[in-house]
Design a protein around this motif. Structure first.
Motif, PDB file in Angstrom:
ATOM      1  N   SER A  73      40.367  40.830  62.435  1.00  0.00           N
ATOM      2  CA  SER A  73      41.730  40.812  61.905  1.00  0.00           C
ATOM      3  C   SER A  73      42.275  39.383  61.898  1.00  0.00           C
ATOM      4  CB  SER A  73      42.643  41.700  62.754  1.00  0.00           C
ATOM      5  OG  SER A  73      42.927  41.069  63.989  1.00  0.00           O
TER       6      SER A  73
ATOM      7  N   SER B  14      41.418  37.963  49.805  1.00  0.00           N
ATOM      8  CA  SER B  14      41.516  39.337  50.289  1.00  0.00           C
ATOM      9  C   SER B  14      40.322  39.815  51.109  1.00  0.00           C
ATOM     10  CB  SER B  14      41.742  40.283  49.105  1.00  0.00           C
ATOM     11  OG  SER B  14      40.686  40.138  48.165  1.00  0.00           O
TER      12      SER B  14
ATOM     13  N   ASP C 168      41.067  41.270  55.178  1.00  0.00           N
ATOM     14  CA  ASP C 168      42.244  41.211  54.304  1.00  0.00           C
ATOM     15  C   ASP C 168      42.627  39.801  53.884  1.00  0.00           C
ATOM     16  OD1 ASP C 168      42.745  44.044  54.089  1.00  0.00           O
ATOM     17  OD2 ASP C 168      43.474  43.953  56.158  1.00  0.00           O
TER      18      ASP C 168
ATOM     19  N   GLU D 120      46.001  36.690  51.670  1.00  0.00           N
ATOM     20  CA  GLU D 120      47.083  37.410  51.000  1.00  0.00           C
ATOM     21  C   GLU D 120      46.967  38.924  51.043  1.00  0.00           C
ATOM     22  OE1 GLU D 120      48.758  35.391  47.307  1.00  0.00           O
ATOM     23  OE2 GLU D 120      46.602  34.977  47.209  1.00  0.00           O
ATOM     24  N   GLY D 121      45.792  39.464  51.339  1.00  0.00           N
ATOM     25  CA  GLY D 121      45.616  40.906  51.410  1.00  0.00           C
ATOM     26  C   GLY D 121      45.678  41.601  50.065  1.00  0.00           C
TER      27      GLY D 121
ATOM     28  N   ARG E 233      50.814  40.295  46.158  1.00  0.00           N
ATOM     29  CA  ARG E 233      50.038  40.122  47.386  1.00  0.00           C
ATOM     30  C   ARG E 233      50.892  39.431  48.447  1.00  0.00           C
ATOM     31  NH1 ARG E 233      44.631  41.133  46.487  1.00  0.00           N
ATOM     32  NH2 ARG E 233      44.033  41.095  44.300  1.00  0.00           N
TER      33      ARG E 233
ATOM     34  N   ALA F  79      48.984  43.288  54.004  1.00  0.00           N
ATOM     35  CA  ALA F  79      48.047  42.944  55.082  1.00  0.00           C
ATOM     36  C   ALA F  79      47.555  41.529  54.834  1.00  0.00           C
ATOM     37  CB  ALA F  79      46.873  43.924  55.106  1.00  0.00           C
ATOM     38  N   GLY F  80      46.896  40.960  55.835  1.00  0.00           N
ATOM     39  CA  GLY F  80      46.353  39.612  55.696  1.00  0.00           C
ATOM     40  C   GLY F  80      47.139  38.598  56.510  1.00  0.00           C
TER      41      GLY F  80
ATOM     42  N   ASP G 220      50.836  39.131  58.235  1.00  0.00           N
ATOM     43  CA  ASP G 220      50.880  39.194  59.702  1.00  0.00           C
ATOM     44  C   ASP G 220      51.807  38.139  60.303  1.00  0.00           C
ATOM     45  OD1 ASP G 220      49.207  41.361  59.805  1.00  0.00           O
ATOM     46  OD2 ASP G 220      47.470  40.290  60.608  1.00  0.00           O
TER      47      ASP G 220
END
Length: 138
Positions: free
Chosen positions: A8, A86, A110, A113-114, A122, A126-127, A131
């Motif tokens: 992550s 991503s 992710d 930019e996820g 984006r 997530a990403g 975060d």
């Protein structure tokens, strides 16, 4: 080959903070670094290593990728965390790094930019950015 594990963004950030030899390698294109931004590791006295996996605008795979890693100071003992937009290009880059003799390759799940949100944007689902991890415009 064990494969390239997904990590992550938060766990990556923590690993970069705790391990002085851990390196974040951003494999996006020049255009992405310049217009979207890059992770900011200055609080650890580190800089992101910028090595494109694919070369813009043709998007051909960078044939000198492993050599660029070596020139950036990576070795067989380095823990290399690969990030892209991503998580797809960074996984391919991590696999290539392992094949080139860098066994400690990790994929930042992710990416920067996820995935896209309901509005097609984006950076919020997530990403790294979603975060709330540090980043800056180049």
């Amino acid at each position: 080959m064990p494969g390239v594990p997904d990590v992550s963004p938060r766990a990556t950030f923590q690993a970069l903070a705790e391990d002085p030899d851990a390196v974040l390698v951003d494999v996006r294109t020049d255009a992405e670094w310049n217009f979207v931004g890059v992770p900011d590791l200055s609080e650890f006295g580190k800089q992101v290593v910028l090595i494109p996996w694919q070369v813009y605008p043709t998007m051909q795979v960078n044939g000198a990728f492993a050599e660029h890693l070596r020139r950036a100071g990576a070795s067989a003992t380095s823990k290399l965390y690969f990030i892209c937009r991503s998580g797809a290009r960074s996984l391919a880059a991590g696999q290539a790094a392992q094949a080139a003799g860098f066994p400690h390759a990790f994929n930042v799940a992710d990416g920067f930019e996820g995935p896209v949100d309901a509005e097609g944007h984006r950076g919020s689902v997530a990403g790294w950015k979603a975060d709330g991890l540090p980043w800056r415009q180049r």
